[in-house]
Design an enzyme around this catalytic site. Structure first.
Site, PDB file in Angstrom:
ATOM      1  N   CYS A 206      -7.397  22.006 -37.053  1.00 57.47           N
ATOM      2  CA  CYS A 206      -6.011  22.004 -36.583  1.00 57.47           C
ATOM      3  C   CYS A 206      -5.595  20.697 -35.918  1.00 57.47           C
ATOM      4  CB  CYS A 206      -5.788  23.160 -35.614  1.00 57.47           C
ATOM      5  SG  CYS A 206      -6.080  24.798 -36.331  1.00 57.47           S
ATOM      6  N   HIS A 286     -14.019  13.109 -29.540  1.00 55.30           N
ATOM      7  CA  HIS A 286     -14.873  13.947 -30.388  1.00 55.30           C
ATOM      8  C   HIS A 286     -16.029  14.472 -29.541  1.00 55.30           C
ATOM      9  CE1 HIS A 286     -16.853  15.547 -33.853  1.00 55.30           C
ATOM     10  NE2 HIS A 286     -16.078  14.900 -34.711  1.00 55.30           N
ATOM     11  N   HIS A 370       8.261  17.007 -21.978  1.00 57.57           N
ATOM     12  CA  HIS A 370       8.048  18.139 -22.874  1.00 57.57           C
ATOM     13  C   HIS A 370       6.614  18.117 -23.383  1.00 57.57           C
ATOM     14  CE1 HIS A 370      12.451  18.183 -22.859  1.00 57.57           C
ATOM     15  NE2 HIS A 370      12.405  16.919 -23.252  1.00 57.57           N
ATOM     16  N   HIS A 374      -1.197  22.977 -28.373  1.00 61.91           N
ATOM     17  CA  HIS A 374      -1.858  23.569 -29.535  1.00 61.91           C
ATOM     18  C   HIS A 374      -1.593  25.073 -29.625  1.00 61.91           C
ATOM     19  CE1 HIS A 374      -5.010  23.878 -32.611  1.00 61.91           C
ATOM     20  NE2 HIS A 374      -5.335  25.006 -32.031  1.00 61.91           N
ATOM     21  N   HIS A 403       4.633  33.077 -32.227  1.00 63.22           N
ATOM     22  CA  HIS A 403       5.283  34.336 -32.581  1.00 63.22           C
ATOM     23  C   HIS A 403       6.062  34.218 -33.886  1.00 63.22           C
ATOM     24  CE1 HIS A 403       8.489  37.430 -32.462  1.00 63.22           C
ATOM     25  NE2 HIS A 403       7.568  38.175 -31.866  1.00 63.22           N
ATOM     26  N   ASN A 407      -0.216  30.668 -36.566  1.00 64.56           N
ATOM     27  CA  ASN A 407      -0.998  29.445 -36.488  1.00 64.56           C
ATOM     28  C   ASN A 407      -0.930  28.749 -37.848  1.00 64.56           C
ATOM     29  OD1 ASN A 407      -2.908  27.424 -36.380  1.00 64.56           O
ATOM     30  ND2 ASN A 407      -4.466  28.662 -35.361  1.00 64.56           N
TER      31      ASN A 407
END
Length: 474
Positions: A206, A286, A370, A374, A403, A407
């Site tokens: 992602c 990482h 703002h 994730h 919602h 995802n």
């Protein structure tokens, strides 16, 4: 011809500035100790010309070698057709009709879905609505073509950019890597020029959306020419739907949904007036050296040989650990001095304290107007909120995006950005933080500065439902 004219104008302006500075210095420094130095330059033509030449060369060198500013020209988010919507009833009907799960697995997925935070208007790929429920390579290719072509078509239309003007193409899709590649598919579709530089990323999870933007910025900063990079961010569900009974691998069926975003990143400063945002900072960390982080989300086979992606119970803890390490590196780059001093003081107090008092978490809302957090799932959003001490107002866009769209993997941060724009919340000069997690385990941050006030554009994916959000209950 245009770059040559720009350099000529620079030289002319430099001569003019030097002339006026000389007059100003003469007026200010006359009768002072510096007047002797000024007299030396005015009376010695060779010294004056040498100094002027050095200043001009230094100015020219700085102008031609300074890092390019990176601009986000425009972006689009793919919104599937109405008949692809997946409500709770559709999900349950598909699971039961497929007859590929035992009763225990059905009950488990039902419980996960009801607690997931997903609504009844997320989107799934076409094979879900087929009678045989069997995804094939063609199913995956159709899903990829539909989402990518839709997003890129809309983007090129909005920018009125000729495909021949694209110099770099980056396509990221975490779990689908056909041959020829997805980047080659787009080259064939849009007839990009032969010298285009293409990159095809996979297996990044992602975080690959934010990661690919960072990659584009690094490529654009290194070149001397003005260039445009097309970044296409997608995921593919068709061949990654899990038909087995391993609980850790069933979770992905409940939360991952169809989504795709496309954006044009450029270093062409002449396009600044039409660009949306400027990338002012980025960071990738990482954490794969840690075994638990590496194994937190892994594609594997279950005991029957069925392939799926296992999300372990350790994932939330790993995400929190990775986030804490990530913001330790990010904080000095973005936080105001007052927050850095307060944090340093809290660290000092915690070291000297005998009761193992932990340092206070810096207030990142002082650095950003703002945040696009994730949208990995309800538990992930809540964990990020706990680690960063964020209010529900700050996490609202992430919760509402989960919602409405579920995802969508690597493209989720752009659906959140679209939420901000649909609400008209982003103003010129605002700073926006995009934060994404990925398998491996990776954490990636992008910091943008808005170059104009946001408006709800015609292709905003929230247009038909934004008035219903935010929801009171989630």
């Amino acid at each position: 011809m245009k770059p040559l004219m720009s350099k000529l104008h620079l030289l002319q302006a430099s001569f003019l500035i030097l002339f006026f500075l000389t007059l100003l210095l003469h007026a200010l420094l006359h009768g002072t100790p510096f007047a002797h130095l000024l007299h030396l330059f005015t009376q010695n033509l060779s010294i004056s010309l040498s100094l002027t030449w050095c200043l001009l060369l230094a100015s020219y060198y700085y102008y031609t070698t300074r890092p390019h500013k990176i601009l986000l020209l425009e972006y689009t988010c793919h919104k599937p057709e109405f008949d692809r919507k997946c409500s709770y009833e559709v999900s349950e009907y598909f699971v039961r009709r497929s007859r590929r799960f035992n009763t225990i697995s059905e009950e488990f997925m039902r419980g996960i879905y009801l607690k997931s935070g997903l609504g009844d208007e997320t989107y799934v790929p076409p094979f879900i609505f087929q009678n045989d429920y069997e995804a094939t390579l063609n199913s995956a290719l159709d899903e990829a073509k539909e989402s990518m072509f839709s997003a890129v078509d809309a983007l090129l239309f909005k920018t009125q950019m000729d495909p021949k003007q694209i110099d770099i193409l980056i396509v990221t899709c975490g779990s689908f890597s056909p041959s020829p590649s997805l980047s080659a598919l787009l080259v064939n579709r849009y007839k990009f020029k032969p010298e285009i530089k293409t990159f095809n990323l996979s297996g990044m999870g992602c975080s690959s959306g934010a990661l690919s933007i960072d990659l584009a910025s690094q490529l654009l900063r290194t070149g001397k020419k003005s260039r445009n990079a097309l970044v296409v961010i997608t995921e593919n569900i068709s061949l990654n739907w899990y038909f087995g009974d391993n609980r850790s691998m069933l979770v992905t069926n409940c939360i991952f949904r169809v989504g795709c975003a496309a954006t044009i990143i450029t270093n062409d400063t002449t396009l600044r007036s039409s660009a949306k945002m400027e990338l002012i900072n980025s960071l990738r960390t990482h954490h794969g050296a840690n075994d638990s982080a590496y194994n937190a989300a892994v594609q594997q086979e279950d005991e029957k040989g069925t392939v799926g992606i296992a999300l372990t119970k350790d994932l939330i803890r790993v995400a929190a650990m990775g986030l804490k390490e990530h913001i330790t590196s990010l904080a000095p780059r973005v936080l105001p001095l007052s927050q850095l001093v307060a944090y340093a003081y809290s660290v000092l107090v915690s070291v000297m304290s005998r009761d193992d008092k932990k340092p206070t978490v810096p207030d990142f809302t002082t650095a950003f107007d703002h945040m696009c957090i994730h949208t990995g799932g309800k538990a992930v959003i809540e964990q990020v909120g706990r680690v960063l001490k964020l209010s529900e107002d700050v996490t609202e866009p992430a919760r509402m995006t989960l919602h409405r769209f579920g995802n969508t993997s690597s493209s989720l941060i752009f659906y959140e950005l679209a939420y901000f724009e649909a609400k008209g919340r982003v103003k010129k000069g605002d700073k926006l933080w995009m934060l994404a997690f990925g398998t491996g385990f990776k954490v990636c941050s992008l910091v943008f500065k808005s170059l104009r006030d946001s408006i709800a554009e015609a292709d905003n994916p929230w247009n038909d439902c934004i008035r219903r959000y935010p929801l009171k209950a989630w």
